[in-house]
Write a protein that holds these residues in place. Sequence first.
Motif, PDB file in Angstrom:
ATOM      1  N   LEU A 123      12.634   3.387  -1.863  1.00 46.82           N
ATOM      2  CA  LEU A 123      11.375   3.896  -1.323  1.00 46.82           C
ATOM      3  C   LEU A 123      11.619   4.995  -0.289  1.00 46.82           C
ATOM      4  O   LEU A 123      10.870   5.975  -0.216  1.00 46.82           O
ATOM      5  CB  LEU A 123      10.573   2.762  -0.694  1.00 46.82           C
ATOM      6  CG  LEU A 123       9.711   1.948  -1.663  1.00 46.82           C
ATOM      7  CD1 LEU A 123       9.163   0.706  -0.971  1.00 46.82           C
ATOM      8  CD2 LEU A 123       8.567   2.793  -2.220  1.00 46.82           C
ATOM      9  N   ILE A 124      12.673   4.842   0.519  1.00 47.77           N
ATOM     10  CA  ILE A 124      13.012   5.892   1.476  1.00 47.77           C
ATOM     11  C   ILE A 124      13.299   7.196   0.735  1.00 47.77           C
ATOM     12  O   ILE A 124      12.833   8.276   1.141  1.00 47.77           O
ATOM     13  CB  ILE A 124      14.221   5.464   2.333  1.00 47.77           C
ATOM     14  CG1 ILE A 124      13.812   4.363   3.311  1.00 47.77           C
ATOM     15  CG2 ILE A 124      14.809   6.655   3.094  1.00 47.77           C
ATOM     16  CD1 ILE A 124      14.976   3.717   4.029  1.00 47.77           C
ATOM     17  N   ALA A 125      14.044   7.108  -0.350  1.00 47.00           N
ATOM     18  CA  ALA A 125      14.356   8.307  -1.133  1.00 47.00           C
ATOM     19  C   ALA A 125      13.098   8.949  -1.697  1.00 47.00           C
ATOM     20  O   ALA A 125      13.042  10.173  -1.882  1.00 47.00           O
ATOM     21  CB  ALA A 125      15.330   7.963  -2.255  1.00 47.00           C
ATOM     22  N   GLN A 126      12.061   8.151  -1.976  1.00 48.33           N
ATOM     23  CA  GLN A 126      10.824   8.690  -2.528  1.00 48.33           C
ATOM     24  C   GLN A 126      10.099   9.621  -1.551  1.00 48.33           C
ATOM     25  O   GLN A 126       9.327  10.491  -1.970  1.00 48.33           O
ATOM     26  CB  GLN A 126       9.889   7.551  -2.932  1.00 48.33           C
ATOM     27  CG  GLN A 126      10.311   6.829  -4.197  1.00 48.33           C
ATOM     28  CD  GLN A 126      10.197   7.727  -5.423  1.00 48.33           C
ATOM     29  OE1 GLN A 126       9.113   8.181  -5.771  1.00 48.33           O
ATOM     30  NE2 GLN A 126      11.327   7.993  -6.060  1.00 48.33           N
TER      31      GLN A 126
ATOM     32  N   VAL B 125       0.857  -1.180   0.000  1.00 56.07           N
ATOM     33  CA  VAL B 125       0.000   0.000   0.000  1.00 56.07           C
ATOM     34  C   VAL B 125       0.897   1.236   0.000  1.00 56.07           C
ATOM     35  O   VAL B 125       1.867   1.311   0.757  1.00 56.07           O
ATOM     36  CB  VAL B 125      -0.910   0.040   1.242  1.00 56.07           C
ATOM     37  CG1 VAL B 125      -1.830   1.264   1.191  1.00 56.07           C
ATOM     38  CG2 VAL B 125      -1.726  -1.234   1.363  1.00 56.07           C
ATOM     39  N   ALA B 126       0.564   2.198  -0.841  1.00 55.13           N
ATOM     40  CA  ALA B 126       1.225   3.503  -0.828  1.00 55.13           C
ATOM     41  C   ALA B 126       0.164   4.573  -0.631  1.00 55.13           C
ATOM     42  O   ALA B 126      -0.930   4.478  -1.195  1.00 55.13           O
ATOM     43  CB  ALA B 126       1.992   3.744  -2.119  1.00 55.13           C
TER      44      ALA B 126
ATOM     45  N   ARG C  67      11.039  -0.008  -6.619  1.00 53.50           N
ATOM     46  CA  ARG C  67      12.260   0.373  -7.324  1.00 53.50           C
ATOM     47  C   ARG C  67      11.912   1.247  -8.502  1.00 53.50           C
ATOM     48  O   ARG C  67      10.778   1.239  -8.990  1.00 53.50           O
ATOM     49  CB  ARG C  67      13.033  -0.857  -7.791  1.00 53.50           C
ATOM     50  CG  ARG C  67      12.280  -1.739  -8.771  1.00 53.50           C
ATOM     51  CD  ARG C  67      13.143  -2.923  -9.210  1.00 53.50           C
ATOM     52  NE  ARG C  67      12.469  -3.743 -10.220  1.00 53.50           N
ATOM     53  CZ  ARG C  67      11.696  -4.778  -9.948  1.00 53.50           C
ATOM     54  NH1 ARG C  67      11.486  -5.133  -8.687  1.00 53.50           N
ATOM     55  NH2 ARG C  67      11.123  -5.461 -10.920  1.00 53.50           N
ATOM     56  N   ALA C  68      12.906   1.994  -8.975  1.00 55.83           N
ATOM     57  CA  ALA C  68      12.713   2.844 -10.135  1.00 55.83           C
ATOM     58  C   ALA C  68      12.523   1.994 -11.375  1.00 55.83           C
ATOM     59  O   ALA C  68      12.957   0.826 -11.416  1.00 55.83           O
ATOM     60  CB  ALA C  68      13.921   3.776 -10.309  1.00 55.83           C
TER      61      ALA C  68
ATOM     62  N   ALA D 228       5.770  11.292  -6.612  1.00 55.81           N
ATOM     63  CA  ALA D 228       6.129   9.887  -6.480  1.00 55.81           C
ATOM     64  C   ALA D 228       6.260   9.230  -7.842  1.00 55.81           C
ATOM     65  O   ALA D 228       5.541   9.563  -8.796  1.00 55.81           O
ATOM     66  CB  ALA D 228       5.084   9.167  -5.639  1.00 55.81           C
ATOM     67  N   ALA D 229       7.173   8.296  -7.949  1.00 60.31           N
ATOM     68  CA  ALA D 229       7.366   7.545  -9.194  1.00 60.31           C
ATOM     69  C   ALA D 229       6.197   6.575  -9.394  1.00 60.31           C
ATOM     70  O   ALA D 229       5.545   6.148  -8.430  1.00 60.31           O
ATOM     71  CB  ALA D 229       8.683   6.777  -9.141  1.00 60.31           C
TER      72      ALA D 229
END
Length: 880
Positions: A796-799, A770-771, A813-814, A805-806
Amino acid sequence: MSLVTAPFSTPAHEGKGPPAIRTTCAYCGVGCGLSAAITGERSVTIEGDPDHPANRGKLCSKGTHLGETVGLKGRLLHPTIGAKSATWDKALDLVARRFRETIAQHGPNSVAFYVSGQLLTEDYYVANKLMKGFIGSANIDTNSRLCMSSAVAGHIRAFGEDVVPASYADIDTADLIVLIGSNTAWCHPIVYQRIRARCEAGAKLVVIDPRRTETAEEADLHLALRPGTDVALMNGALAWCRDAGVFDARFLTDHVAAPEGFWEAVSDGHDLWSVARTCDVPAADLKRFYELFAANPRTVTLFSQGINQSLAGTDQVNAILNLHLATGRIGKPGAAPFSITGQPNAMGGREVGGLATTLAAHMDFAPENRMLVQRFWSSPPIAEKPGLKAVDLFRAVGEGRIKALWIMATNPAVSMPDAGRVREALAACPFVVVSDVMADTDTGAFAHVRLPAAAWGEKDGTVTNSERMISRQRALFPLPGEAKPDWWIIKEVARRMGWKSAFAYDRPADIWREHVRLANYQNNGTRLFALPGQGGGGNAGYDEMAPFRWGGTPFTDGRFPTPDGRARLVPVAQKPLAPPLTHWPMTLNTGRYRDHWHTMTRTGLAPKLARHRAEPLVEVHPDDAKRLGIADGGLARVATPQGDSIYRVSITTGQRPGELFVPIHWTDRTSSGGRTGLLPRPLADAISGQPGFKATPAVIAPIATRWRGFALFADEPKRSPDCLWATRVTVPAGSLFELAGDGDPAALDAILPGGERIEAVDAARGTRRVAVLANGRLIAALLLTESGEVPGRDWLIAQLAEPQAAPTLLAGRAPGVSADRGPIICTCFDLGLRTILAAIRDQHLADVVAIGAAIGAGTNCGSCRPALARLIAEETTDAA
């Protein structure tokens, strides 16, 4: 009394910013100097001070990232009475009144202070003066009791005074360095760098530790002895040296006293084979150690918690001191026993009487000393005898004998042994005061009054490091909110209790000058602790004070501060080890991690420090894990007769079979498990009162879980996840919770904030992802699985910091990217395992130096060098 003053030039600066401020590090007893450049309202750039003699500009990972910990998140900024904010006047009046009333009704021994090596010397001095000199009780003890009081007791028995007869310069000239009970590479990295530099110049390194730690990895010899057999080991060395004829007979005759029967006891039962059996080490390795010791007169033996935190800690210290005294390896360059302390000002506390067993200025409670201190302070009847040591103090609280308790700058509800019983005692105490930096601590939850204290970066005073070097700690920022220095809080309570003139301090310099006068007062040289010439120069002289080491180089003249001027050889015997208990067959050891400090109220704020060991691990030998069905990375419950707690499992051959290791840092505020303070017995060394944290009977069993995963939050969740395992980790722009459970994972939905949800479910694998988005930005994520895999955390932390959001959030992952840097190995440069392995393989790096040149790892604090060497060795083996 000689003083060694370090050269201290004005710091060089570039650019137009304000000048950097010289101060000292907030962490261990190495006492590293810092150069701090203020870059904003609550921001600072930290560098090592190249002119400070303790570190010469070097810093460990914790010191390097101190700038990440100076924000105000979680700070206690206002006094509180109960759950309500209060003015300083109301809070201080209440504390003074309740202490006065308690003393009037039940006597001075019904109150107590429990203080900390986090206090500055000036804070410590005022607290000790109030309790012992004016309240008239010695019921003031410090959390330093838990880490180095056995060294204090051993020094006093052997030398007549608590004097560390060594300096870091001795490491630079030693030919043999012995580390016993110390994971120096992790716990004192800057000292370890000095050790490595000396070893690269030809010195030998012996590490004596039941665990094969990172320090042991680089040793010329590692003795993985059975826990609790250090006295046998050192008595065996003493017997070996005597038989080999390497005693310093003239030094013994002229400067050392041995009681009748001492040498006969040393000879009895300390042959090589008997000691090898007792210590459970190969006789050949033991012989090599003894031969190295006998062959190298310039030997420095450094010892720490593995020696001190024992039910026989004082005897273990004296076994080391006996060996150095008998061989004349003391008072000479490169030859000394060296106790290295854990906290930044444990030594300063020892100098002013912060321990319940000392009076002030290295004096005991002898009548003449009591009269001297009482006359100097012009105080009422002074404490007549030593007070309650930490374990006994909290036992007295639980029994109702202590009715008012003031805790300063420490967290005993977590750090004391049998911490569950300590919490029961605090809950039952009629009046508890807590002075602290943080608003929510496990101990603060029991306080009737909480007082906001100044933090590192706001304090102004002095600290003393492990080598007796006194340095200034200077304020970088103004006091936030209503926070006040500890010395100010204590003196205001003292004044409200009726002693206005005795506590008329306006600034730390006033306290320092009084401390100096007391150290020198009627001191004709019988006490080595003295500070001649250090009280002059007024406030400006105090502000500009350069680092200096009191005592010079002790014992160079062979004189000791005893009545006859001779040191004492102290008879110590190896106590029989209890056989494993039927229901508690394992032996539990406790200790520190490299990048964390105490209960993480500071290091837990630094994202880069939090990731090296993100969770509390129990380290288990592979044979034990196989026998008990324990899986690497799984969960296990560690239990002792005192309590139990859950840990993540790490299987390692560094453990001896039958033994476990757990860290001390996690609390109820940071994890549902890892509460190590619950486990040790409330038993202590009979002489020093130091608890035995290193050898607790225990049992371990695996815990089955239904699911595992993690959650991310840009803002703190309104409540912590309610599940079997939830450990909080600070990350850039938010927080991470590592999760596992045996109930319904759907219950975790309740912790997610409102917003736009994206969700994916794989019923076959029990996977749920879930996001939660707000205006296109990731604000929370929950990724769980029952049988599948969860993605790495880094991307995900970097997001959390991205404005948009990607689209591949739920993949973790990207687009088109599957790389994960792996667990952090080098915190200083934020380098993970996979990144380092890739560099080794792709660039054909053959040694640690090459890794450092290529990607920087290991070139700052150096504490990851053993891990890098291990990776090189493993890669070489795999390639072959």
